[in-house]
Scaffold this active site. Structure first.
Site, short mmCIF file in Angstrom:
data_model
loop_
_atom_site.label_atom_id
_atom_site.label_comp_id
_atom_site.label_asym_id
_atom_site.label_seq_id
_atom_site.Cartn_x
_atom_site.Cartn_y
_atom_site.Cartn_z
N ARG A 119 0.79 -1.74 -0.27
CA ARG A 119 -0.41 0.08 0.02
C ARG A 119 0.75 1.42 0.56
NH1 ARG A 119 -2.80 3.45 2.89
NH2 ARG A 119 -4.98 3.79 2.42
N SER A 127 -12.28 -2.82 2.08
CA SER A 127 -11.36 -1.63 3.46
C SER A 127 -12.45 -1.37 3.69
CB SER A 127 -10.56 -0.90 2.95
OG SER A 127 -9.29 -1.07 2.85
N LYS A 132 -4.94 9.08 13.05
CA LYS A 132 -6.04 9.39 13.08
C LYS A 132 -6.77 10.30 11.75
CE LYS A 132 -9.91 10.54 16.47
NZ LYS A 132 -10.04 10.86 17.40
N1 TZP Z 1 -7.11 1.42 7.41
C1 TZP Z 1 -8.35 2.18 8.47
S1 TZP Z 1 -6.49 2.00 9.81
C2 TZP Z 1 -4.84 1.54 8.66
C3 TZP Z 1 -5.86 1.65 6.99
C4 TZP Z 1 -4.60 1.55 5.72
C5 TZP Z 1 -4.25 1.78 9.46
C6 TZP Z 1 -3.68 1.26 10.52
O1 TZP Z 1 -2.52 0.93 10.42
P1 TZP Z 1 -1.59 0.76 11.71
O2 TZP Z 1 -0.41 1.23 12.43
O3 TZP Z 1 -2.57 -1.30 11.74
O4 TZP Z 1 -2.93 1.11 12.97
#
Ligand code: TZP
Length: 220
Positions: free
Chosen positions: A40, A109, A138
């Site tokens: 990603r 997602s 966030k």
């Molecule tokens: N989509 C929702 S939260 C997120 C994505 C790509 C990132 C999650 O990253 P982490 O560091 O595991 O909390």
């Protein structure tokens, strides 16, 4: 049950999060036992993404691991990835299915129960759901949806669901007890000082929780 979705930890790359170069970081995680990687890297120009995915394809094959490419169906096809992972700005899963047929897995997602239901109806093989907890960024991913929404989404769909967002060693148990097929992570692994050790640790934790769930279910 979808037999192709045979992994429990779905590791998502973010090259800005890793101290070593991304391919080295992924190799450490593969050595630690992860068997599904999603590339990603949204801001990479397509030729660089293609080169990276091609390297990661070779690397994942070495370890018998699955490779998913975020959003770019053409790149996924070109490197013979195992699947493509779609977000809300990607082509819908139903359209992607027409391109890739049944030869490739499709992950989607999702951030709400409705989105999870829609992804299943569109032919997704699995979904990620979250952010379940607070994530380091966030702003990018929105407010946490929480464990109750996760449980509701799990009940609403018949495809495997992976909890995502703020998942770490101390909350994996809650996510798996809720009924998630597995967990998906970026920073808990790629932000670790020793990526291989951390991955091994997380894989072990999943096994321990599984055993506890098994024992508990046997008692009921
Ligand atoms: N989509 C929702 S939260 C997120 C994505 C790509 C990132 C999650 O990253 P982490 O560091 O595991 O909390």
């Amino acid at each position: 049950m979808n037999a192709k979705v045979d992994f429990r930890l779905y590791l998502i790359t973010d090259r800005k999060h890793t101290a070593p170069p991304l391919c080295d970081a992924v190799r450490f995680a593969l050595k630690g036992g992860v068997r599904a990687i999603q590339v990603r890297e949204k801001d990479l120009p397509v030729r660089e993404l293609l080169a990276l995915c091609s390297d990661l394809r070779a690397l994942t094959r070495e370890f018998g691991a699955k490779l998913f490419v975020n959003d770019q169906v053409d790149v996924a096809v070109a490197v013979e990835a195992d699947g493509v992972h779609l977000g809300h700005e990607s082509m819908p899963a139903a359209a992607v299915r027409k391109i890739v047929g049944s030869s490739m897995m499709i992950g989607v997602s999702t951030h709400s129960v409705d989105e999870a239901r829609r992804a299943e109806a569109d032919g997704a093989d699995f979904v990620t759901f979250g952010p379940v907890y607070e994530t380091p960024s966030k702003m990018k991913y929105g407010a946490p949806v929480g464990l109750d929404a996760l449980k509701e989404a799990i009940r609403a769909v018949n495809i495997p669901l992976f909890g995502l967002g703020g998942i770490k060693g101390n909350n994996i148990g809650h996510v798996l007890w809720a009924g998630a097929r597995g967990v998906s992570m970026i920073s808990a692994i790629f932000g670790a000082h020793d990526i291989e050790k951390k991955t091994r640790n997380i894989m072990e934790m999943i096994k321990i929780v599984d055993r506890a769930i098994c024992v508990e279910c046997g008692r009921r």
